[in-house]
Motif scaffolding. Structure first.
Motif: not given
Length: 466
Positions: A105-131
């Motif tokens: 959803l964040a990427d969809l909103w940003l599409d409307q305020v900058t011509e730079m395309p999305s830089g995210i190919d995949r998403t992740a939710a990390w634990s502290r250890v994974e970070w």
């Protein structure tokens, strides 16, 4: 937390937690058995023999054999994870789904305020250890050159008299340095993992390229006391992560420029040998019995005296200024595009943005931790001035001209430009008008090629659009 760059301070400066005079104690006075180590070597035993007879060091021999660089990253990783283990919360499927939806959803909103395309190919939710595990390669590329320079500078500057005091220990000082750095880096990364909200929270991209990351456990802690719904806080942080990912993905030189500034700081580490000798003489004169290799307390006292700390040079100050300016420009651009995307959609955006600015500008635990890691502070000190530049550029010239400043490092405002941010923005309009006039004058005879190099980057951009 110590303000001294890693490797320069003793492991524990609290006198209440040390028991002087017990060199061989395996308890609070000498937790690593250094007294037995120094005493054994002084008695003629080889380092390997002594290590093999000591239970703690026998367990650490594989770490002592580290050959992967100046920081023992095996130890750093183990230290950080053991620190995080008591409060570890693995991410749930629901948290991963929520993170993915927020970032999309964040990427969809940003599409409307900058011509730079999305830089995210995949998403992740990390634990502290994974970070910790997933960002280690980026930390290695950033920290190893600095640690290597610290070791080289210290080795070359140590007076012969002091080096002789260490006697047979000199042969394993390199491996001991790797352990020392690894332990301190691990402790710092463990603390940092308890604070970060995303993969770009410290101002540098730490996740694998194209990966947008949220840290749900830390997000929940951050949201406490903000008096905003958890979903709203998550989406606000996702907007910041998605905006940062766009910038680093589509400004190919930015990541390298930031790393180069850190490494330029590292290259500037020099130690005045004469000052070291004077300081050592004064420090040793105040130490009863001088440096005693069989007593780690005397060595810790020397390390804690400050005489072995490097002094910041003019070259380092220039590198730090450039680094702070770049970080401020990154943070200011993120603030600006997130505000444009969220202002009419997130009711609590203004309060959340101000909370984030205070968090970055005041230097919280995350920044202090990074200062311990690399010996300098990653603080965007000119954040408000940089945000003024990006906001005014968007209002007066549009988002396309605003973002075009990222097309080349020479187009970005300098630290001096940030002293008068609105003057810089006004000059951009004048430069654009001059570029258009020059392009019109040159078109009949030369096809628009530059006659001098002063306005080349801008003229080429304008010519490309025409």
């Amino acid at each position: 937390m110590s303000d001294v760059p890693f490797g320069f301070g003793p492991p524990d400066r609290d006198p209440e937690r040390r028991e002087p005079g017990r060199a061989g104690d395996q308890g609070g006075g000498d937790p690593f058995g250094l007294g037995a180590l120094f005493g054994g070597l002084a008695g003629g035993g080889s380092p390997e023999d002594v290590l093999g007879k000591m239970p703690l060091f026998a367990e650490l021999q594989k770490l002592m054999n580290w050959s992967g660089g100046p920081v023992n990253w095996d130890l750093a990783r183990q230290s950080a994870i053991s620190q995080l283990a008591p409060g570890h919360q693995p991410t749930s499927e629901a948290e991963r789904t929520a993170a993915a939806e927020a970032l999309r959803l964040a990427d969809l909103w940003l599409d409307q305020v900058t011509e730079m395309p999305s830089g995210i190919d995949r998403t992740a939710a990390w634990s502290r250890v994974e970070w910790v595990e997933q960002t280690q390669p980026a930390w290695g590329a950033l920290i190893d050159p600095l640690a290597e320079r610290v070791v080289a500078a210290m080795t070359s500057a140590l007076p012969q008299e002091a080096a002789m005091s260490f006697g047979p220990v000199a042969g394993i000082m390199g491996r001991m340095g790797g352990l020392m750095f690894g332990a301190q880096v691990g402790q710092a990364l463990g603390k940092l993992a308890e604070e970060v909200l995303t993969s770009t929270d410290v101002g540098l991209p730490l996740a694998p390229a194209g990966t947008g990351v949220l840290v749900p456990q830390n997000l929940a802690a951050f949201a406490e006391g903000l008096d905003r719904p958890a979903d709203e806080v998550r989406l606000f942080v996702a907007l910041r992560e998605a905006a940062s990912q766009r910038l680093f993905a589509h400004v190919p030189w930015l990541r390298q420029q930031l790393q180069d500034a850190v490494h330029a700081y590292a290259r500037g580490i020099t130690i005045d040998r004469e000052a070291i000798e004077r300081g050592l003489t004064e420090a040793m004169s105040g130490m009863e019995g001088g440096i005693d290799p069989s007593n780690p307390e005397s060595i810790q006292q020397l390390l804690g005296s400050g005489v072995l700390e490097p002094e910041e040079t003019p070259e380092q100050q220039m590198a730090l200024r450039r680094l702070e300016t770049l970080l401020a420009l990154v943070e200011g651009w993120v603030d600006t595009v997130v505000a444009a995307a969220a202002a009419d959609r997130l009711p609590g955006h203004a309060a959340l943005a101000e909370t984030m600015r205070r968090r970055r500008a005041s230097g919280g635990p995350a920044e202090q931790t990074f200062a311990t890691l690399v010996g300098l502070q990653l603080r965007p000190r000119r954040l408000r001035d940089a945000a003024t530049v990006w906001g005014a550029m968007g209002q007066q010239h549009g988002s396309t001209d605003r973002d075009r400043l990222w097309s080349h490092p020479d187009l970005l405002p300098t630290s001096d430009d940030l002293d008068e941010p609105l003057d810089f923005v006004a000059r951009q309009g004048m430069d654009q008008e001059l570029a258009e006039l020059n392009a019109d004058d040159a078109e009949p005879s030369t096809g628009g090629q530059d006659s001098d190099g002063s306005d080349g980057p801008i003229r080429r951009e304008e010519g490309g659009e025409g």
